[in-house]
Design a protein around this motif. Sequence first.
Motif, PDB file in Angstrom:
ATOM      1  N   UNK A 208       0.926  -1.297  -0.117  1.00 61.75           N
ATOM      2  CA  UNK A 208      -0.136   0.090  -0.102  1.00 61.75           C
ATOM      3  C   UNK A 208       0.798   1.117   0.020  1.00 61.75           C
ATOM      4  N   UNK A 209       0.576   2.196  -0.878  1.00 63.97           N
ATOM      5  CA  UNK A 209       1.238   3.309  -0.898  1.00 63.97           C
ATOM      6  C   UNK A 209       0.383   4.734  -0.603  1.00 63.97           C
ATOM      7  N   UNK A 210       0.911   5.445   0.329  1.00 61.21           N
ATOM      8  CA  UNK A 210       0.152   6.645   0.994  1.00 61.21           C
ATOM      9  C   UNK A 210       1.019   7.953   0.784  1.00 61.21           C
ATOM     10  N   UNK A 211       0.328   8.932   0.979  1.00 61.42           N
ATOM     11  CA  UNK A 211       1.039  10.271   0.751  1.00 61.42           C
ATOM     12  C   UNK A 211       0.400  11.313   1.721  1.00 61.42           C
ATOM     13  N   UNK A 212       1.370  12.132   2.018  1.00 62.56           N
ATOM     14  CA  UNK A 212       1.111  13.523   2.727  1.00 62.56           C
ATOM     15  C   UNK A 212       0.523  14.556   1.977  1.00 62.56           C
ATOM     16  N   UNK A 213       0.360  14.309   0.552  1.00 57.50           N
ATOM     17  CA  UNK A 213       0.492  15.520  -0.441  1.00 57.50           C
ATOM     18  C   UNK A 213      -1.046  15.875  -0.708  1.00 57.50           C
ATOM     19  N   UNK A 214      -2.060  15.136  -0.199  1.00 65.25           N
ATOM     20  CA  UNK A 214      -3.526  15.366  -0.794  1.00 65.25           C
ATOM     21  C   UNK A 214      -4.034  15.820   0.514  1.00 65.25           C
ATOM     22  N   UNK A 215      -4.610  14.773   1.246  1.00 59.57           N
ATOM     23  CA  UNK A 215      -5.621  15.036   2.328  1.00 59.57           C
ATOM     24  C   UNK A 215      -4.710  15.840   3.506  1.00 59.57           C
ATOM     25  N   UNK A 216      -3.510  15.273   3.729  1.00 59.45           N
ATOM     26  CA  UNK A 216      -2.692  15.715   4.655  1.00 59.45           C
ATOM     27  C   UNK A 216      -1.863  17.171   4.528  1.00 59.45           C
ATOM     28  N   UNK A 217      -2.503  17.775   3.360  1.00 60.92           N
ATOM     29  CA  UNK A 217      -2.071  19.332   3.216  1.00 60.92           C
ATOM     30  C   UNK A 217      -0.489  19.473   3.277  1.00 60.92           C
ATOM     31  N   UNK A 218       0.342  18.521   2.876  1.00 64.54           N
ATOM     32  CA  UNK A 218       1.832  18.958   3.050  1.00 64.54           C
ATOM     33  C   UNK A 218       2.542  18.581   1.519  1.00 64.54           C
ATOM     34  N   UNK A 219       1.962  18.838   0.513  1.00 64.84           N
ATOM     35  CA  UNK A 219       2.598  18.539  -0.825  1.00 64.84           C
ATOM     36  C   UNK A 219       3.912  19.347  -0.945  1.00 64.84           C
ATOM     37  N   UNK A 220       3.861  20.393  -0.521  1.00 63.97           N
ATOM     38  CA  UNK A 220       5.283  21.096  -0.550  1.00 63.97           C
ATOM     39  C   UNK A 220       6.353  20.506   0.294  1.00 63.97           C
ATOM     40  N   UNK A 221       6.299  19.852   1.037  1.00 62.78           N
ATOM     41  CA  UNK A 221       7.258  19.093   1.892  1.00 62.78           C
ATOM     42  C   UNK A 221       7.620  17.545   1.503  1.00 62.78           C
ATOM     43  N   UNK A 222       6.898  17.060   0.637  1.00 61.76           N
ATOM     44  CA  UNK A 222       7.300  15.735   0.074  1.00 61.76           C
ATOM     45  C   UNK A 222       7.338  14.653   1.181  1.00 61.76           C
ATOM     46  N   UNK A 223       6.356  14.091   1.527  1.00 60.23           N
ATOM     47  CA  UNK A 223       6.233  12.864   2.564  1.00 60.23           C
ATOM     48  C   UNK A 223       5.286  11.798   1.905  1.00 60.23           C
ATOM     49  N   UNK A 224       5.767  10.555   1.902  1.00 57.96           N
ATOM     50  CA  UNK A 224       5.005   9.486   1.580  1.00 57.96           C
ATOM     51  C   UNK A 224       5.254   8.359   2.513  1.00 57.96           C
ATOM     52  N   UNK A 225       4.397   7.170   2.341  1.00 60.06           N
ATOM     53  CA  UNK A 225       5.066   6.217   2.839  1.00 60.06           C
ATOM     54  C   UNK A 225       4.464   4.861   2.169  1.00 60.06           C
ATOM     55  N   UNK A 226       5.086   3.699   2.537  1.00 61.40           N
ATOM     56  CA  UNK A 226       4.775   2.343   1.704  1.00 61.40           C
ATOM     57  C   UNK A 226       4.344   1.584   3.082  1.00 61.40           C
ATOM     58  N   UNK A 227       3.508   0.536   2.909  1.00 61.90           N
ATOM     59  CA  UNK A 227       3.030  -0.300   3.975  1.00 61.90           C
ATOM     60  C   UNK A 227       3.115  -1.825   3.362  1.00 61.90           C
ATOM     61  N   UNK A 228       3.847  -2.725   3.914  1.00 60.45           N
ATOM     62  CA  UNK A 228       3.671  -4.069   3.385  1.00 60.45           C
ATOM     63  C   UNK A 228       4.290  -5.103   4.246  1.00 60.45           C
ATOM     64  N   UNK A 229       4.600  -6.174   4.017  1.00 59.68           N
ATOM     65  CA  UNK A 229       5.340  -7.068   5.034  1.00 59.68           C
ATOM     66  C   UNK A 229       6.625  -6.887   5.285  1.00 59.68           C
TER      67      UNK A 229
END
Length: 357
Positions: A208-229
């Motif tokens: 699963x890939x998620x980002x802080x760029x949309x709902x989390x209102x941080x597109x300018x700071x570039x943070x995302x995360x990946x979830x897996x085993x």
Amino acid sequence: MSALRHVKPAVRALRPYTLAARPAAVKINQNENPYDLPAELKQRVLDAARTRPWSRYPDFDPRELLEALARFSGWRADGILAGNGSNELIEALLMVTVGAGTSVVIPDPTFSLYALLTGVLGGDVVRVPLGPGFAFDADALRSAQRGSAASVVIVCSPNNPTGTALAPDEIARLCRDTDALIVVDEAYHEFSGQSVVPLLPAHPNLVVLRTFSKAMAMAGLRVGYLLASPELVAEVNKARLPYNLNFFSQAAALAVLDDPRVVQDAVARLVRARDALFTELAAMPGVHPCRSRANFILFALEGRLPAEVFAALYAEGVLVRDVSATPRLHDCLRVSVGTEEENALFLDALRRALARP
Ligand code: PMP
């Protein structure tokens, strides 16, 4: 130029991911959150950044952030990777899975980066058309994976640019029916009210890939995360660049995770505004919006060139996304949900553009 002959032919043939910078009073072209983070939160992050030595690297593993992400998402910290935007993690994931002879199944149309990176890495893209109303066709994805023996299937849900989503039980079925990696890009999940993160314990082939760029209102700071085993994360981690996430962005992400209500209220407001915007668009003659689970709406124009409508809107200071160069979207534009005021300005400008002879 002869230097270019050293570039892989598959790369020479690709078109880059670009977006022209255009100033606009009403900027609703990049699916950003129009509600910025509160000034007090920004001040707290700035104060913390001032006291920390800038001459020192950030932590090799952003442990505190990974633990906060684990609490926030409900998944284990050793199964999470943080990145400089989720795009970086899509790249890292594809780097460790794709090479010459590897196939990657993607729905069509979808976010263009998946095909671009697969091409750069020498893999083959297998496109599976979305069905009527741009609905996902899980059976077609399954047979495309089988037919091509693909290593990776990427499902963007809700999908950019259509806003359509694939139900979590369909994704669970895909995970069960194949040993390919099923990658779900949840960049817009907050606006859909659904997530496949609860499926992670039962499905070691789910990413699963998620980002802080949309709902989390941080597109300018570039943070995302990946979830897996944890085992898979350890492999993807080999393609992550050292110190990929700067300390400032880490601190800002931690501040938002400390009090997610600051963005949750904005999400609820944007979801209401999206549904109101859909109703208005659907009532306009010659406009055919696609029902969206994200913070944007794709709409088709009947008897009008999207490029002309785009230009008429921009002349009034309203910047939307012209997606009409995308196959199957030749008659479409995409609009991000803005503030209620921005949405009203967009609708007025669109009415005027369509009223022109
Ligand atoms: N995934 C999708 C589906 C997107 O639409 C976008 C942004 N356009 C991204 C990922 C990029 O996210 P980030 O800013 O985290 O790199």
